[in-house]
Enzyme design. Structure first.
Site, PDB file in Angstrom:
ATOM      1  N   GLY A 101      -0.477  -2.895  -6.739  1.00 12.64           N
ATOM      2  CA  GLY A 101      -1.446  -2.192  -7.638  1.00 12.64           C
ATOM      3  C   GLY A 101      -0.808  -1.693  -9.052  1.00 12.64           C
ATOM      4  O   GLY A 101      -1.370  -1.185  -9.622  1.00 12.64           O
ATOM      5  N   VAL A 143      -4.064   5.475  -5.297  1.00 15.10           N
ATOM      6  CA  VAL A 143      -5.461   4.958  -5.521  1.00 15.10           C
ATOM      7  C   VAL A 143      -5.618   3.634  -5.938  1.00 15.10           C
ATOM      8  O   VAL A 143      -6.248   2.776  -5.664  1.00 15.10           O
ATOM      9  CB  VAL A 143      -6.151   5.870  -6.379  1.00 15.10           C
ATOM     10  CG1 VAL A 143      -5.511   5.894  -7.842  1.00 15.10           C
ATOM     11  CG2 VAL A 143      -7.756   5.459  -6.838  1.00 15.10           C
ATOM     12  N   ASP A 144      -4.132   3.253  -6.702  1.00 12.15           N
ATOM     13  CA  ASP A 144      -4.236   1.789  -7.250  1.00 12.15           C
ATOM     14  C   ASP A 144      -4.071   0.771  -6.055  1.00 12.15           C
ATOM     15  O   ASP A 144      -4.959  -0.159  -6.103  1.00 12.15           O
ATOM     16  CB  ASP A 144      -3.157   1.904  -8.459  1.00 12.15           C
ATOM     17  CG  ASP A 144      -3.256   2.721  -9.395  1.00 12.15           C
ATOM     18  OD1 ASP A 144      -4.540   2.772  -9.860  1.00 12.15           O
ATOM     19  OD2 ASP A 144      -2.374   2.962 -10.146  1.00 12.15           O
ATOM     20  N   SER A 145      -3.253   0.852  -5.221  1.00 13.42           N
ATOM     21  CA  SER A 145      -3.120   0.004  -4.107  1.00 13.42           C
ATOM     22  C   SER A 145      -4.112  -0.013  -3.135  1.00 13.42           C
ATOM     23  O   SER A 145      -4.575  -0.929  -2.520  1.00 13.42           O
ATOM     24  CB  SER A 145      -1.733   0.283  -3.297  1.00 13.42           C
ATOM     25  OG  SER A 145      -1.516   1.566  -2.957  1.00 13.42           O
ATOM     26  N   MET A 181       0.776  -1.195   0.116  1.00 15.63           N
ATOM     27  CA  MET A 181      -0.200  -0.102   0.053  1.00 15.63           C
ATOM     28  C   MET A 181       0.883   1.248   0.073  1.00 15.63           C
ATOM     29  O   MET A 181       1.565   1.357   1.063  1.00 15.63           O
ATOM     30  CB  MET A 181      -0.738   0.190   1.245  1.00 15.63           C
ATOM     31  CG  MET A 181      -1.890  -1.272   1.219  1.00 15.63           C
ATOM     32  SD  MET A 181      -3.123  -1.154   2.593  1.00 15.63           S
ATOM     33  CE  MET A 181      -4.302   0.178   2.152  1.00 15.63           C
ATOM     34  N   SER A 182       0.732   1.921  -1.115  1.00 15.27           N
ATOM     35  CA  SER A 182       1.822   3.291  -1.329  1.00 15.27           C
ATOM     36  C   SER A 182       0.979   4.329  -0.856  1.00 15.27           C
ATOM     37  O   SER A 182       1.617   5.444  -0.671  1.00 15.27           O
ATOM     38  CB  SER A 182       2.065   3.359  -2.813  1.00 15.27           C
ATOM     39  OG  SER A 182       0.876   3.504  -3.554  1.00 15.27           O
ATOM     40  N   GLY A 183      -0.248   4.251  -0.609  1.00 13.36           N
ATOM     41  CA  GLY A 183      -1.241   5.633  -0.270  1.00 13.36           C
ATOM     42  C   GLY A 183      -1.577   6.064  -1.422  1.00 13.36           C
ATOM     43  O   GLY A 183      -2.512   7.024  -1.318  1.00 13.36           O
ATOM     44  N   CYS A 206      10.736   7.775  -7.350  1.00 15.29           N
ATOM     45  CA  CYS A 206      10.206   8.198  -6.023  1.00 15.29           C
ATOM     46  C   CYS A 206      11.472   8.763  -5.309  1.00 15.29           C
ATOM     47  O   CYS A 206      11.155   9.886  -4.641  1.00 15.29           O
ATOM     48  CB  CYS A 206       9.738   7.039  -5.463  1.00 15.29           C
ATOM     49  SG  CYS A 206      10.944   5.733  -4.885  1.00 15.29           S
ATOM     50  N   CYS A 248      13.982  -2.027  -8.468  1.00 17.25           N
ATOM     51  CA  CYS A 248      13.277  -1.973  -7.217  1.00 17.25           C
ATOM     52  C   CYS A 248      12.262  -3.005  -7.119  1.00 17.25           C
ATOM     53  O   CYS A 248      12.056  -3.709  -6.239  1.00 17.25           O
ATOM     54  CB  CYS A 248      12.500  -0.591  -6.974  1.00 17.25           C
ATOM     55  SG  CYS A 248      11.707  -0.543  -5.604  1.00 17.25           S
TER      56      CYS A 248
END
Length: 372
Positions: free
Chosen positions: A127, A13-15, A9-11, A201, A103
């Site tokens: 995601g 919408v996809d994840s 969960m990256s924060g 990132c 990564c």
């Protein structure tokens, strides 16, 4: 735990939508968010360009909305050693790396999978817009493009091995971005309206050269811009500032017309410039070869291949030349084949594999290998 699964969960919408979709499929998700760096270490004085802390807070809020457990994993040391430092070394070697590929192999589907195991979570979902499926004949796990080709991310997943693919679930592979946003909005998820991240990132301001200088504490000396015959055209500002195909920011004029970077040469600290036509190459050699539907190739095969994320796959011939090396020959010359970038090969929607571009062939390279 029945149907236990970790969700990266990256924060975003996809994840967030991926976690909700897994719940609907009967899984019991646990959210995992990675701490990969401290924002203040990336761009001192420009921390506002990095949203890592905000993203972590959003991931926690979404997990709470979905009533699922959430953990933050500190992988800063591994990320520095396996992603950021190799990124720097590649630029110093005159190459242009793709850190997202590295990564995914070493961190997201490497160290994070190991951490998920410690939490008794046998599977990992992300995601990413791509699909995985098992081949009933060979038993191998296949990687497939997303149904929404405009969002397909299979290009950055080519380096995953069978052990990783077997434990991965990609719930967004058959949905469009519009459908994902609609799901998030209908469920009231706090990430529903967040914009997609576009930059690497750990270089949130997009200034790769400044990041490298901060990371190493070194200045990179200026040197000559040369034409293809070795004549000096001007002075460059350090080889880490340039990549093959670049036109902007050269500050050199020529009677030849527009100039583009053809080659970055750390051995003599030179950057070679030339016209656009000289950027087209038909063939290239690859290292770090990873094949997905098979262990190795015993003969050349026809594929569709791409040497950049945002390009349509082009017809080519792939020939394995060693345990992890290959030669790729396109039917038609391709522009700006760049050492350090990934070449990824497809058979229809399926990813055959990929490799890191070692060097392009000569500008006058011949046609494709004949296949009987």
């Amino acid at each position: 735990m029945h149907n236990a699964i970790a969700v990266a969960m990256s924060g975003g919408v996809d994840s967030s939508a991926a976690a909700w979709l897994l719940q609907q499929e009967g899984y019991s998700p646990t959210g995992l968010t990675l701490s990969l760096f401290r924002p203040e270490d990336l761009a001192p004085g420009r921390e506002e360009s990095c949203h890592a802390l905000e993203d972590l807070a959003d991931a926690r809020r979404v997990a709470a909305q979905l009533s699922i457990p959430h953990h933050t994993l500190d992988l800063r040391e591994a990320f520095a050693q396996q992603v950021m430092d190799p990124f720097v070394r590649e630029y110093e070697a005159g190459r242009t790396p793709n850190p997202c590929v590295v990564c995914n192999r070493t961190i997201k589907f490497g160290a994070m999978l190991e951490e998920a195991e410690k939490l008794d979570l046998p599977l990992l979902a992300t995601g990413h817009y791509a699909q995985v499926e098992r081949d009933g004949g060979s038993g191998r796990v296949l990687l497939k493009q997303a149904l929404d080709l405009s969002k397909d991310q299979s290009y950055v997943l080519w380096s995953l091995g069978q052990g990783q693919l077997a434990r991965v679930r990609l719930p967004l592979g058959r949905l469009s971005k519009e459908e994902i946003r609609a799901i998030a909005q209908a469920r009231g998820l706090v990430s529903a309206r967040k914009r997609d991240s576009q930059d690497i990132c750990f270089v949130p301001d997009g200034d790769y050269a400044a990041f490298i200088r901060r990371r190493t504490g070194r200045e990179y000396p200026s040197g000559p811009f040369l034409d293809r015959k070795g004549r000096t055209l001007g002075t460059h500002q350090g080889i880490i500032c340039y990549t093959v195909g670049q036109r902007r920011g050269l500050g050199v004029s020529s009677s030849q017309g527009r100039l583009y970077v053809q080659e970055v040469r750390p051995e003599d600290n030179a950057v070679v410039l030339g016209d656009n036509a000289s950027l087209f190459r038909r063939s290239l050699t690859l290292e770090g070869l990873n094949l997905i539907p098979m262990e190795r190739l015993d003969r050349p095969i026809r594929v569709q291949a791409k040497v950049r994320y945002r390009m349509a796959p082009q017809p080519a011939v792939l020939e394995q030349t060693g345990p992890d090396t290959a030669r790729l020959t396109f039917d038609q010359p391709q522009r700006a084949v760049t050492p350090g970038q990934s070449a990824v090969f497809y058979d229809g929607p399926y990813v055959v594999g990929g490799g890191v571009i070692q060097r392009p062939g000569a500008p006058e390279a011949g046609g494709p290998t004949e296949i009987p």
